[in-house]
Motif scaffolding. Sequence first.
Motif, PDB file in Angstrom:
ATOM      1  N   ARG A  79      -7.206  -4.513  -1.495  1.00  0.00           N
ATOM      2  CA  ARG A  79      -8.399  -4.390  -0.663  1.00  0.00           C
ATOM      3  C   ARG A  79      -9.257  -5.644  -0.742  1.00  0.00           C
ATOM      4  N   ARG A  80      -9.306  -6.268  -1.916  1.00  0.00           N
ATOM      5  CA  ARG A  80     -10.031  -7.533  -2.045  1.00  0.00           C
ATOM      6  C   ARG A  80      -9.416  -8.597  -1.144  1.00  0.00           C
ATOM      7  N   ASP A  81      -8.083  -8.713  -1.180  1.00  0.00           N
ATOM      8  CA  ASP A  81      -7.415  -9.745  -0.389  1.00  0.00           C
ATOM      9  C   ASP A  81      -7.544  -9.483   1.105  1.00  0.00           C
ATOM     10  N   ARG A  82      -7.687  -8.224   1.491  1.00  0.00           N
ATOM     11  CA  ARG A  82      -7.897  -7.906   2.908  1.00  0.00           C
ATOM     12  C   ARG A  82      -9.370  -8.017   3.303  1.00  0.00           C
ATOM     13  N   GLY A  83     -10.234  -8.301   2.324  1.00  0.00           N
ATOM     14  CA  GLY A  83     -11.657  -8.446   2.623  1.00  0.00           C
ATOM     15  C   GLY A  83     -12.411  -7.136   2.667  1.00  0.00           C
ATOM     16  N   GLU A  84     -11.797  -6.062   2.157  1.00  0.00           N
ATOM     17  CA  GLU A  84     -12.452  -4.747   2.130  1.00  0.00           C
ATOM     18  C   GLU A  84     -13.223  -4.648   0.821  1.00  0.00           C
ATOM     19  N   VAL A  85     -14.407  -5.244   0.792  1.00  0.00           N
ATOM     20  CA  VAL A  85     -15.129  -5.436  -0.463  1.00  0.00           C
ATOM     21  C   VAL A  85     -15.992  -4.236  -0.825  1.00  0.00           C
ATOM     22  N   LEU A  86     -16.705  -3.675   0.155  1.00  0.00           N
ATOM     23  CA  LEU A  86     -17.645  -2.590  -0.106  1.00  0.00           C
ATOM     24  C   LEU A  86     -17.280  -1.359   0.717  1.00  0.00           C
ATOM     25  N   GLY A  87     -17.770  -0.191   0.261  1.00  0.00           N
ATOM     26  CA  GLY A  87     -17.539   1.035   0.999  1.00  0.00           C
ATOM     27  C   GLY A  87     -16.693   2.024   0.230  1.00  0.00           C
ATOM     28  N   PRO A  88     -16.459   3.211   0.819  1.00  0.00           N
ATOM     29  CA  PRO A  88     -15.723   4.264   0.102  1.00  0.00           C
ATOM     30  C   PRO A  88     -14.263   3.917  -0.155  1.00  0.00           C
ATOM     31  N   LEU A  89     -13.641   3.117   0.709  1.00  0.00           N
ATOM     32  CA  LEU A  89     -12.256   2.677   0.506  1.00  0.00           C
ATOM     33  C   LEU A  89     -12.278   1.166   0.325  1.00  0.00           C
ATOM     34  N   SER A  90     -12.775   0.732  -0.808  1.00  0.00           N
ATOM     35  CA  SER A  90     -13.034  -0.683  -1.019  1.00  0.00           C
ATOM     36  C   SER A  90     -12.477  -1.156  -2.348  1.00  0.00           C
ATOM     37  N   GLU A 110       0.830  -1.205   0.000  1.00  0.00           N
ATOM     38  CA  GLU A 110       0.000   0.000   0.000  1.00  0.00           C
ATOM     39  C   GLU A 110       0.863   1.253   0.000  1.00  0.00           C
ATOM     40  N   ASP A 111       1.955   1.246   0.744  1.00  0.00           N
ATOM     41  CA  ASP A 111       2.867   2.394   0.731  1.00  0.00           C
ATOM     42  C   ASP A 111       3.418   2.636  -0.672  1.00  0.00           C
ATOM     43  N   LEU A 112       3.808   1.576  -1.352  1.00  0.00           N
ATOM     44  CA  LEU A 112       4.348   1.709  -2.710  1.00  0.00           C
ATOM     45  C   LEU A 112       3.314   2.284  -3.665  1.00  0.00           C
ATOM     46  N   LEU A 113       2.082   1.820  -3.558  1.00  0.00           N
ATOM     47  CA  LEU A 113       1.047   2.256  -4.492  1.00  0.00           C
ATOM     48  C   LEU A 113       0.567   3.665  -4.194  1.00  0.00           C
ATOM     49  N   ARG A 114       0.344   3.969  -2.922  1.00  0.00           N
ATOM     50  CA  ARG A 114      -0.163   5.297  -2.565  1.00  0.00           C
ATOM     51  C   ARG A 114       0.873   6.391  -2.810  1.00  0.00           C
ATOM     52  N   ARG A 115       2.128   6.011  -2.803  1.00  0.00           N
ATOM     53  CA  ARG A 115       3.177   6.976  -3.133  1.00  0.00           C
ATOM     54  C   ARG A 115       2.891   7.662  -4.465  1.00  0.00           C
ATOM     55  N   TRP A 116       2.343   6.914  -5.405  1.00  0.00           N
ATOM     56  CA  TRP A 116       2.107   7.440  -6.748  1.00  0.00           C
ATOM     57  C   TRP A 116       0.662   7.875  -6.952  1.00  0.00           C
ATOM     58  N   THR A 117      -0.305   7.126  -6.456  1.00  0.00           N
ATOM     59  CA  THR A 117      -1.696   7.502  -6.686  1.00  0.00           C
ATOM     60  C   THR A 117      -2.049   8.813  -5.985  1.00  0.00           C
ATOM     61  N   SER A 118      -1.342   9.131  -4.886  1.00  0.00           N
ATOM     62  CA  SER A 118      -1.608  10.392  -4.185  1.00  0.00           C
ATOM     63  C   SER A 118      -0.790  11.547  -4.751  1.00  0.00           C
ATOM     64  N   LEU A 119       0.156  11.229  -5.623  1.00  0.00           N
ATOM     65  CA  LEU A 119       1.072  12.250  -6.125  1.00  0.00           C
ATOM     66  C   LEU A 119       0.554  12.949  -7.370  1.00  0.00           C
ATOM     67  N   PHE A 120      -0.129  12.211  -8.236  1.00  0.00           N
ATOM     68  CA  PHE A 120      -0.555  12.764  -9.520  1.00  0.00           C
ATOM     69  C   PHE A 120      -2.054  12.629  -9.708  1.00  0.00           C
ATOM     70  N   LYS A 121      -2.629  13.636 -10.338  1.00  0.00           N
ATOM     71  CA  LYS A 121      -4.005  13.552 -10.802  1.00  0.00           C
ATOM     72  C   LYS A 121      -3.986  13.119 -12.275  1.00  0.00           C
ATOM     73  N   PRO A 122      -5.080  12.513 -12.746  1.00  0.00           N
ATOM     74  CA  PRO A 122      -5.111  12.116 -14.161  1.00  0.00           C
ATOM     75  C   PRO A 122      -4.779  13.260 -15.113  1.00  0.00           C
ATOM     76  N   SER A 123      -5.188  14.475 -14.753  1.00  0.00           N
ATOM     77  CA  SER A 123      -4.923  15.622 -15.638  1.00  0.00           C
ATOM     78  C   SER A 123      -3.443  15.964 -15.719  1.00  0.00           C
ATOM     79  N   ASP A 124      -2.619  15.463 -14.760  1.00  0.00           N
ATOM     80  CA  ASP A 124      -1.177  15.714 -14.790  1.00  0.00           C
ATOM     81  C   ASP A 124      -0.456  14.784 -15.760  1.00  0.00           C
ATOM     82  N   LEU A 125      -1.138  13.753 -16.252  1.00  0.00           N
ATOM     83  CA  LEU A 125      -0.451  12.615 -16.861  1.00  0.00           C
ATOM     84  C   LEU A 125      -0.729  12.481 -18.345  1.00  0.00           C
ATOM     85  N   ASP A 126       0.274  11.997 -19.058  1.00  0.00           N
ATOM     86  CA  ASP A 126       0.085  11.602 -20.448  1.00  0.00           C
ATOM     87  C   ASP A 126      -0.384  10.150 -20.487  1.00  0.00           C
ATOM     88  N   GLY A 127      -0.403   9.557 -21.693  1.00  0.00           N
ATOM     89  CA  GLY A 127      -0.916   8.197 -21.834  1.00  0.00           C
ATOM     90  C   GLY A 127      -0.168   7.185 -20.989  1.00  0.00           C
TER      91      GLY A 127
END
Length: 366
Positions: free
Chosen positions: A157-168, A123-140
């Motif tokens: 989130r699926r593997d942790r069983g977080e199936v439904l909700g705002p952070l799911s 999660e640390d590896l992934l959020r490092r990037w997903t929180s850094l850029f918005k789609p409008s900042d990015l090319d293809g």
Amino acid sequence: MATVHEWTGLEARALRHALRMGVRGFAEHLGVAVNTISNWEKKLAGTRPNGDSQAILDTTLARADAAAHLRFETYLSEASHPSAGAGRRVTIPRPRAWEYEDWTDDLDRAVVALSRQKFHFAEDLLRRWTSLFKPSDLDGRGLYLLARSTALLGDLRRDRGEVLGPLSAVRSYAGARSLFTQLVIPRRVAQLDLSLAVVAEMAGELESAARRYEDLAVDDRLARRDRARARLWVGTALSKDGNHDYAARVMQSAIREFEDLSEPDDWAVAHQKLALACRGAGDLDSALRLIDVARSTGSADSPMQRVRLDTAYGHILLSDPVTLDDGFHVLDSAQKLAAEFGLSHQLRSIEDIRKTSQGAPGLLRP
């Protein structure tokens, strides 16, 4: 040489770009927390590091070589922003090629971490990037990496069983699907449809999940292996819904497909699923034979798969009063491992199996 009168998050980000460092590497270089860097870069000119950090940033810039100073000045000029005041506009430098390389490397590391259920690291590896850029900042290329990162967050989130909700898992998969649709990559869109069907099944929407799987099992957007998986999962949804005989026929078809494809791990998993369908149909001899095949041939390198195999094995053993104690012992081991790695969906499944078995006539545990 460049100097900074007062550092804000904007200058700090420009310095990180100039030094060609990722967020984690920059944090380690400065001796501050990764979250501190992320906060600076989220707020940009709207935040000012504290006095100690101001000094550290001054020293880091002073020690940088001439090429880094040139890059730093270039990034600041590209991020032109008027003096402080209402309505200030900030133009953020777009990601550079070397950042995309770092991002790609982190995605590879996240895949390995997820396969070992190291959820916090992934999660640390992934959020490092997903929180850094918005789609409008990015090319293809950047949008593709963002879509992959978002899909992997869904897997986490699926593997942790977080199936439904705002952070799911559902929310992450839907976001990734939208990005791949924008990029016009039909195969990835179909794979996300398959993932959304999986979480629908996990949420108990068995009939709906089975219908989605049936459609995807003949969907030409998917590779043959993914279509075979969809066929297998039709069987799992049907079996959970009590339609064990038809589920078994569908699963046997998937087993033949995996054999033709030379996919031993999928072949073993299919035997595990078929064993549970046979248990549900009351054919315990076949169930035990099939689960033995799955346990002896399938990969059990990951905690997730060990828990799944032991849960299935324990479930079958609990169906016979003669092996009842053995079944509870196997489930105890599976439960401990699931708790250790935070596999909440598996924990709920184990608890449901215990309740059902302990409440069945003639199968009460002493």
